[in-house]
Design a protein around this motif. Sequence first.
Motif, PDB file in Angstrom:
ATOM      1  N   GLY A  77      12.980 -14.361   6.606  1.00 54.52           N
ATOM      2  CA  GLY A  77      14.100 -13.613   6.031  1.00 54.52           C
ATOM      3  C   GLY A  77      13.724 -12.190   5.706  1.00 54.52           C
ATOM      4  N   GLY A  78      14.617 -11.302   6.052  1.00 49.23           N
ATOM      5  CA  GLY A  78      14.381  -9.884   5.777  1.00 49.23           C
ATOM      6  C   GLY A  78      15.237  -9.407   4.644  1.00 49.23           C
ATOM      7  N   PHE A  79      16.483  -9.135   4.938  1.00 52.98           N
ATOM      8  CA  PHE A  79      17.517  -8.732   3.969  1.00 52.98           C
ATOM      9  C   PHE A  79      17.322  -7.337   3.414  1.00 52.98           C
ATOM     10  CE2 PHE A  79      17.339 -13.447   3.470  1.00 52.98           C
ATOM     11  CZ  PHE A  79      18.427 -13.678   4.282  1.00 52.98           C
ATOM     12  N   GLY A  80      16.448  -6.574   4.010  1.00 50.98           N
ATOM     13  CA  GLY A  80      16.421  -5.169   3.621  1.00 50.98           C
ATOM     14  C   GLY A  80      15.180  -4.753   2.899  1.00 50.98           C
ATOM     15  N   ASP A  81      14.898  -3.491   3.015  1.00 50.62           N
ATOM     16  CA  ASP A  81      13.812  -2.842   2.300  1.00 50.62           C
ATOM     17  C   ASP A  81      12.437  -3.388   2.625  1.00 50.62           C
ATOM     18  OD1 ASP A  81      13.169  -0.669   0.886  1.00 50.62           O
ATOM     19  OD2 ASP A  81      14.499  -1.145  -0.766  1.00 50.62           O
ATOM     20  N   LYS A  82      12.300  -3.914   3.799  1.00 49.98           N
ATOM     21  CA  LYS A  82      10.956  -4.267   4.230  1.00 49.98           C
ATOM     22  C   LYS A  82      10.654  -3.545   5.530  1.00 49.98           C
ATOM     23  CE  LYS A  82      11.415  -8.902   2.420  1.00 49.98           C
ATOM     24  NZ  LYS A  82      11.599 -10.270   2.926  1.00 49.98           N
ATOM     25  N   ASN A  83      11.459  -2.516   5.854  1.00 52.17           N
ATOM     26  CA  ASN A  83      11.160  -1.739   7.044  1.00 52.17           C
ATOM     27  C   ASN A  83      10.170  -0.659   6.655  1.00 52.17           C
ATOM     28  OD1 ASN A  83      11.053  -0.437   9.442  1.00 52.17           O
ATOM     29  ND2 ASN A  83      13.250  -0.104   9.649  1.00 52.17           N
ATOM     30  N   GLY A  84       8.997  -1.106   6.288  1.00 51.38           N
ATOM     31  CA  GLY A  84       7.959  -0.205   5.827  1.00 51.38           C
ATOM     32  C   GLY A  84       6.853  -1.060   5.270  1.00 51.38           C
ATOM     33  N   SER A  85       5.989  -0.446   4.470  1.00 47.83           N
ATOM     34  CA  SER A  85       4.912  -1.223   3.873  1.00 47.83           C
ATOM     35  C   SER A  85       5.364  -1.743   2.526  1.00 47.83           C
ATOM     36  CB  SER A  85       3.687  -0.340   3.665  1.00 47.83           C
ATOM     37  OG  SER A  85       3.950   0.588   2.636  1.00 47.83           O
ATOM     38  N   TYR A  86       4.569  -2.639   1.951  1.00 52.02           N
ATOM     39  CA  TYR A  86       4.782  -3.026   0.559  1.00 52.02           C
ATOM     40  C   TYR A  86       3.454  -2.883  -0.160  1.00 52.02           C
ATOM     41  CZ  TYR A  86       9.049  -4.317  -1.796  1.00 52.02           C
ATOM     42  OH  TYR A  86      10.207  -4.268  -2.515  1.00 52.02           O
ATOM     43  N   TYR A  87       3.518  -2.721  -1.479  1.00 55.06           N
ATOM     44  CA  TYR A  87       2.278  -2.435  -2.209  1.00 55.06           C
ATOM     45  C   TYR A  87       1.245  -3.546  -2.056  1.00 55.06           C
ATOM     46  CZ  TYR A  87       4.148  -5.632  -5.680  1.00 55.06           C
ATOM     47  OH  TYR A  87       4.653  -6.738  -6.286  1.00 55.06           O
ATOM     48  N   PHE A  88       1.729  -4.759  -1.797  1.00 54.81           N
ATOM     49  CA  PHE A  88       0.733  -5.829  -1.685  1.00 54.81           C
ATOM     50  C   PHE A  88      -0.091  -5.704  -0.408  1.00 54.81           C
ATOM     51  CE2 PHE A  88       5.079  -7.413  -1.217  1.00 54.81           C
ATOM     52  CZ  PHE A  88       5.107  -7.708   0.133  1.00 54.81           C
ATOM     53  N   ASP A  89       0.440  -4.982   0.606  1.00 53.15           N
ATOM     54  CA  ASP A  89      -0.398  -4.670   1.773  1.00 53.15           C
ATOM     55  C   ASP A  89      -1.606  -3.847   1.318  1.00 53.15           C
ATOM     56  OD1 ASP A  89       1.764  -5.726   3.163  1.00 53.15           O
ATOM     57  OD2 ASP A  89       2.507  -3.775   3.841  1.00 53.15           O
ATOM     58  N   LEU A  90      -1.326  -2.858   0.469  1.00 56.63           N
ATOM     59  CA  LEU A  90      -2.390  -1.964   0.005  1.00 56.63           C
ATOM     60  C   LEU A  90      -3.392  -2.714  -0.855  1.00 56.63           C
ATOM     61  CD1 LEU A  90      -0.302   1.174  -1.058  1.00 56.63           C
ATOM     62  CD2 LEU A  90      -1.627   0.851   1.035  1.00 56.63           C
ATOM     63  N   ILE A  91      -2.872  -3.621  -1.703  1.00 57.70           N
ATOM     64  CA  ILE A  91      -3.782  -4.374  -2.575  1.00 57.70           C
ATOM     65  C   ILE A  91      -4.685  -5.267  -1.719  1.00 57.70           C
ATOM     66  CG2 ILE A  91      -3.947  -6.095  -4.410  1.00 57.70           C
ATOM     67  CD1 ILE A  91      -1.365  -5.021  -5.582  1.00 57.70           C
ATOM     68  N   ALA A  92      -4.077  -5.947  -0.745  1.00 54.94           N
ATOM     69  CA  ALA A  92      -4.877  -6.824   0.124  1.00 54.94           C
ATOM     70  C   ALA A  92      -5.919  -6.001   0.872  1.00 54.94           C
ATOM     71  CB  ALA A  92      -3.965  -7.566   1.106  1.00 54.94           C
ATOM     72  N   ALA A  93      -5.513  -4.842   1.381  1.00 56.15           N
ATOM     73  CA  ALA A  93      -6.451  -3.999   2.124  1.00 56.15           C
ATOM     74  C   ALA A  93      -7.577  -3.519   1.209  1.00 56.15           C
ATOM     75  CB  ALA A  93      -5.716  -2.818   2.742  1.00 56.15           C
ATOM     76  N   SER A  94      -7.254  -3.142  -0.022  1.00 56.76           N
ATOM     77  CA  SER A  94      -8.275  -2.660  -0.961  1.00 56.76           C
ATOM     78  C   SER A  94      -9.253  -3.774  -1.313  1.00 56.76           C
ATOM     79  CB  SER A  94      -7.624  -2.139  -2.246  1.00 56.76           C
ATOM     80  OG  SER A  94      -6.723  -1.112  -1.940  1.00 56.76           O
ATOM     81  N   LEU A  95      -8.700  -4.951  -1.610  1.00 55.06           N
ATOM     82  CA  LEU A  95      -9.571  -6.081  -1.966  1.00 55.06           C
ATOM     83  C   LEU A  95     -10.460  -6.463  -0.784  1.00 55.06           C
ATOM     84  CD1 LEU A  95      -7.050  -8.299  -3.955  1.00 55.06           C
ATOM     85  CD2 LEU A  95      -9.164  -7.333  -4.889  1.00 55.06           C
ATOM     86  N   ALA A  96      -9.888  -6.443   0.423  1.00 56.99           N
ATOM     87  CA  ALA A  96     -10.647  -6.847   1.608  1.00 56.99           C
ATOM     88  C   ALA A  96     -11.804  -5.882   1.850  1.00 56.99           C
ATOM     89  CB  ALA A  96      -9.734  -6.902   2.827  1.00 56.99           C
TER      90      ALA A  96
END
Lengths: 335, 723
Positions: free
Chosen positions: B264-283
């Motif tokens: 499900g999309g429903f909007g506002d995911k046509n971009g990144s989300y902060y949890f991408d950044l958190i996962a990338a930082s932790l990794a």
Amino acid sequence: MKAFTNQNARTLDEAVALAQQALRDGRSVSFVGGGTDLLQLMKDKVVNRPGSGDPDVLVNLKTVEGLDEVTSSGQVVTIGGLTTLEALVEHPVIRDRLTVLAEAAESVATPQIRHTGTLAGNVVQRPWCWYYRNGFPCYKAGGNRCFSIAGENQLHAIFGGGPSYIVHPSDLAPALVALDATFRVVGPEGERTLSGPDFFVLPSQDAEHENVLADDEVLASVALPAPGDGVRSAYHKIMDREAWTHALVSAAVVLDMDGDVCREARIVLGGVAPVPWRVPGAEALLAGQRVTPELAREVGAAAVAGARPLSKNAYKIPLTRGVVERTVLALATSA
Amino acid sequence: MSSPQTSQQVGPMDTVGHDVPRIDAYERVTGRATYTGDVRLPGMLYARVLRSPHPHARIRSIDTSRAEALPGVRAVVTHETHELIYSSGSIAGGRQYSDAAKDITRNVRYMFDNPVRFVGQPVAAVAAVNRHVAEEALQLIEIDYEELPFVIDPEEALEPGAPPIWPEGNLALDFRNEPRPSGGTSGDPEAGFAAADQVFEDRYTTAFVQDAQMEPRSALAQWEGDKVTIYTPTQGISNCRHDNARDLGLEDHQVQIICKYMGGGFGDKNGSYYFDLIAASLAKEADAPVLLELTRKDDWLGTHGRWHTVQDLKVGVAQDGTVTAIGLRAYSGMGPYLRRSGGISGIDAYACLNVERVIYPVHTNRMVSGNFRAPSDPQGYFAIQSMMDDIAYKVGMDPVDFALKNMRRPTEEVEFTNYFLEECIAQGRELFDWESRWRPEPGSDPGPIKRGAGMAFMMFRSGVGPSSAILRVNADERYTLFVGVTDIGPGAKTTMAMIAAEELGVPLSQVEVVWGDTDRCPYSVGESGSRTTTQTGYAVVQAALDLKGQIAEKGMPRGDDVLIASATPTPSTQGKRRMCFGAHFVEVEADVQLGHVRITKYVAVHESGRILNPLPARDQIRGAAIQGIGQALHEDLLYDPRNGHPLTAGYYGARHVTHMDVPEIEVTFIQTDDGFGPYGAKTVGEAGIILGPAAVANAIFNTIGVRMKDLPITRERILEALA
Ligand SMILES: Cc1cc2nc3c(=O)[nH]c(=O)nc-3n(C[C@H](O)[C@H](O)[C@H](O)COP(=O)(O)OP(=O)(O)OC[C@H]3O[C@@H](n4cnc5c(N)ncnc54)[C@H](O)[C@@H]3O)c2cc1C
């Protein structure tokens, strides 16, 4: 979720002993039936037993043999505490003779929850007040406030409130009280049998708990007097969607009919008070009367006499009135 | 009146226009489809996020030493260790993906912020060997908060003395970085009101609603050298890559985004989300792949939903029922970060040109608002079309006639690529049997159980624009289509394959699709704004035309040869408006004693150009209408005003409709071809959600005779209104 120990009890006595042992060791303990409510509380870090934190020990009752049986012996129907809600819905004796209980069970939540959730767990489930469930330190969590009074109280009590204004969440509870159930409780001192009014407690008596159960006491079973031939019953539940939620208002109605005359009535409300709320004034109007639309209207009005709404739940008064009026009339005039 | 701009109605083609089940239906229903949360990598860690328990607080200190000491914990990140700007979404007013706006804004949003400005805002995150350790570690992080005054209500937030959420105050900054309302004036509203015989004023409000997609969000990040691969549920892998690259200080080619299936999309995911950044930082910190998972409650509060609004409307009407002027003064609650515009649509569906709009996007200490399926429409249409419906009764007109009289039509100044609003209303009126279901006297049914009917109509932009596709054929006549789409639900993957098959003149089974991976696919505009079919689909047509040309010239490839075509068309409508149209007709039954409302008939007529795959298109309208019904009757994220805490997060609390609450939604498409898009296809996905609240509310008025002006129209509000 915090790490915990699961202990499978094989007998009721063992269940009680396991709980006692945990408490003696300074560990918090909860009994678990289907776990449909308890697990959610644990995940959300909401206090189950006031005075202790998330449970260190779960005493599993599903492994106790014979606790999920329905037995009908002459004048009494006994239902084990571990009987699932779905089993209540499907049991022929309950369907035919104790209809209000089957209908109440069928109105609960979703098929998944009804297949897993148990009678005892349903009766003992903690309130669904949005303050309590969101981790506010209210009375029900062992704190010393009720946040609904000056807050969002749309779903809260219009009867029997104070100092906490939760409503009792169980759909089975009003049906059981309407059927004059007794509750068999097993604890360290042996067992005791309590009537509905003795089992459930108002916040004015004990603000933290909804019933008399101690941390090491199990609700083992309920016993219902087998109803006479003229008895019919129904459960009418109002929700703000068609499924998967608790009652805004409900009415469990049991009528003992002699032709079109009502010998005796028991009316117990759900969703409006911290305990299943019996309305004797409304019941009395029916005794010895033919049930007409006018009388049903009076009964509905009597059911809400003395209601004391909070700032945002006055709508429950006309709603309760309407539900009682309709349920009584429909039941009395059903063939 | 038949418009000169009306084009022909059309029927099915060879592949396009037929009901085609999803080409990946089997994978989905057998559990083989790999959603983000299903991906497992060797040595993967699990991450959890600690969130603010306060609506507004300064972090005096944050001590992670006990968490770090817990066996199994591999990394802990906070605002002290990682100062990363999270800039996806226009942090300055409505300019999607504009790097320029992100550079000038003063109200910078960090991955972890201090102060925290809403309950649920991320404060710290932990990666550990398993979920239990990660959750336990969160409990060991000690934070000393200084609680700050907060504000929950948008109108109060603009009052003098309201707690400032930003030094600049609580009116959101626009794209020039200035605190100004949006809106503006067209025509001559003053003259319009002066010319009116009657002027009506009223206030309508709408509640915050969560899109409540099924898939709780998650992100899995893995570094190899200075390149990061992020598996994440996004509606636009290309935009997601660009956002993440910018925020992590990388080049686009150093980021790979993979999103194959999405719940499900429903909007506002046509971009990144902060949890991408958190996962990338932790990794990076842990030197291991990290899967970050949001719980349902985290997902509810830590993302976004539709902005709630307060709308004061003023409408002037002449004796004959012609609207002469419209005024709107409104507040949109945006939460503490301006993720999107806060705009309010609907007035443009009327012909009246004398319009004044003042819309304040306001910061509050509630969760963040953003784009949710037709971001500014259901709330706007609810208000203006309730208002107009009410006026119709007051001037003694049937609401349908009032609509036909006042709706926007093509003019010499404003041309449309084609125009089918009138046909939508006419067909809806007939299919619904408006004459028999609508009560000339509202609330006139005898007895406590009454029925009545209402309607609403809309037009919604269906733009054209750039996107890309690559198409390859080998000697076996197998065609491989590379498109940067993700499949968020509407069946984009299937549609893209159908378009290729149609244009190439081959069976669908000869086309394979490569999708959902930025390292393998060309740019796609992303599945927001209902434009994947129109834009990426058009690129597929162009690529197929190119490939056909190559085959005609060179013949089919032989041996190991392949032929490859690519296209990045940038079509334009030459200034004409390209819109899709719709009308919804709703009948409700209301029990006025118990305050119960049940929808007994729901007819949705849409013109969305040619319907490429009617099977999922109908479901798009149905699903959207159901969300509209939920907004109309149920959903509201309630906040405790004294504590600033949300009370109704989650499926239980927000009272989303269940299947048992939903009526049969009868969907009809008027199919056309205006010569744009792939075979004339227009927008579908968002169109269906726009009219539910307005049409349901209008039906309730017709049924009970009382105008319900606040969403959601709950049992409690109905009983109070009738008391
Ligand atoms: C989404 C949702 C909707 C719901 N809607 C409704 C509804 O409409 N109506 C309704 O009535 N209920 C509703 N419920 C509650 C549901 O009925 C209960 O979760 C279920 O009946 C509890 O049974 P269980 O066996 O799973 O209890 P558990 O989760 O195992 O236990 C619940 C509580 O009872 C205690 N307990 C369990 N068994 C015993 C025992 N034998 N003796 C002493 N204490 C015991 C536990 O310690 C715990 O405190 C809903 C629940 C959910 C999750």
